[in-house]
Design an enzyme around this catalytic site. Structure first.
Site: not given
Ligand SMILES: Cc1ncc(COP(=O)(O)O)c(C=O)c1O
Ligand SMILES: N[C@@H](CCCC[NH3+])C(=O)O
Length: 432
Positions: A243, A286-288, A325, A329, A356-357, A385
């Protein structure tokens, strides 16, 4: 410097973006290996090497390809997957099974079987009947699986409502009502087919302050204490989710990993001393924050419509199909005319997509150099994402992805073709 301007042109990880657009076509996702590696290094330096018994599982949902699995493995991280498809991608990349963790609020029996067959490291159980399903599969196959319970810590974090996940009214996690959580824990502790490792929480995404993480941690520690008091069982692991927010625009006050993790680690160490227990192994997801700023998207500018006194629309050859996104969002991005990178940003325009939106807008009210058809437009911070949420709406093919590093580029995802898109379609006898 990952982003640089030389001779009026935007360079990304040493590559001339206009040449990339010419060579590979547009729209084009461009991922900087140097930037991804730097992020992984920051995680190692400020978390994995600083604190013993810690793991970082990259949240694959942000951006997953076979090559990304290779980078993540090489950089010493684990992998968090949330579907059979993500797990299959990891398996195909030979990602070490014991380093894979499986999240998800509605895993199918087939997905759980795949995970158990492959002997993955952890399954994060996200519903009460999931444990029964896992037990059944393990019993049939004579296996034992490590599980954690994802709890709903009941905190509301400060992000878009669609990407907050820790509040009580959520499809994610197991609520902490005594009559719900304690029987579930007792069952897991007593099951011969389960190693009950502990708890997992994830409060939300794109967070720029640590309040909700710390609140959720307090709740999780209280639960760990309750389990010790009630069952004399010390859970050996705690997963505190991901997150960690990134910088999309100048308004985003991005924080370091240390800002989130140091106070949490301090609190966990204190708690462990108070309880006289070995500190649980701590896992982050961590992802994002690993891939977001490591990617840009290149587009070619097409039609420009200047509606006098109202708005100037500059349309590009992609849009919500490669970056949902903004539409989903109201996410904000910044961008630049990549072949006019030094020129004064004197024009106020709206960068619109080709779907077409009416909501297919990538950037509302962007200040850019005066653009013309054929210019290349770069949108920043699209590494997370974007590709992973891409769609074929309007039968637009998913763009190619190139991995760039120190001036070199390689394709890691080929551009989808029209034939790819209709490959699974059949005309039944009745219509022939
Ligand atoms: C369970 C879980 N772990 C990790 C993440 C990765 O989050 P972020 O990309 O915000 O670090 C998410 C997505 O929000 C998630 O749902
Ligand atoms: N897909 C989302 C975040 C993923 C949330 C997952 N729990 C974004 O682009 O911000």
């Amino acid at each position: 410097m990952i982003k640089e301007i030389k001779n009026n042109i935007l360079y990304f990880d040493g590559c001339n973006t206009v040449e990339l657009a010419e060579k590979y076509g547009t729209p084009l996702y461009v991922m900087s290996e140097t930037a991804i590696v730097e992020k992984c290094k920051e995680i190692r330096d400020t978390f994995l090497n600083k604190y013993e018994r810690t793991r970082a599982a990259y949240a694959a949902k942000a951006f997953l390809t076979l090559s990304m699995c290779r980078i993540i493995e090489r950089e010493g991280l684990c992998l968090d997957v949330v579907s059979g498809g993500e797990l299959y991608t990891a398996i195909k990349a030979n990602f070490p099974a014991e380093k894979i963790e499986f999240n998800g609020n509605n895993k199918s029996i087939g997905e759980l079987e795949l995970a158990i067959d492959y002997n993955i490291g952890r399954i994060i159980v996200d519903g009460l009947d999931e444990l029964d399903i896992i037990e059944g599969i393990c019993k049939k196959k004579g296996k034992k699986t490590n599980i954690l319970y994802r709890i709903t810590p009941g905190v509301k974090s400060d992000s878009h409502d669609y990407i907050v996940t820790g509040k009580k009214d959520s499809k994610f996690g197991i609520p902490l009502d005594d009559e719900v959580i304690f029987p579930a824990i007792e069952k897991a502790i007593n099951s011969p087919h389960i190693n009950f490792m502990g708890f997992h929480f994830h409060v939300g995404s794109q967070l720029l302050n640590n309040e909700s993480h710390l609140k959720a941690l307090g709740t999780a520690l209280k639960l760990i204490k309750d389990i010790i008091d009630k069952y004399n069982y010390v859970t050996p692991e705690l997963n505190i989710g991901g997150g960690f927010g990134i910088k999309y625009t100048d308004d985003d006050d991005k924080k370091s990993y240390a800002y989130f993790l140091d106070p949490m680690m301090e609190r966990i160490e204190e708690f462990s001393k108070e309880m006289n227990i070995t500190r649980p192994e701590i896992v982050i997801e961590p992802g994002r924050s690993i891939v977001g700023e490591s990617g840009i998207t290149l587009y070619t500018i097409g039609t420009i419509k200047d509606i006098k006194g109202i708005r100037k629309y500059v349309s590009v050859d992609g849009g919500m199909t490669d970056n949902i996104r903004p539409a989903l969002y109201q996410a904000k991005y910044e961008g630049i005319v990549a072949n006019k990178a030094d020129m004064a940003k004197t024009d106020l325009v709206t960068i619109s997509g080709k779907c077409c939106e009416s909501g297919d807008i990538l950037i509302k009210d962007a200040h850019i150099a005066i653009a013309e058809r054929g210019d290349i437009f770069a949108v920043f911070s699209t590494g997370a994402y974007g590709y992973s949420m891409a769609s074929n709406y309007n039968k637009n093919p998913v763009p190619a992805t190139v991995l760039v590093k120190d001036g070199k580029s390689e394709i890691i995802v080929k551009r989808q073709t029209y034939d790819h898109m209709i490959a699974n379609e059949v005309i039944p006898e009745s219509l022939k």
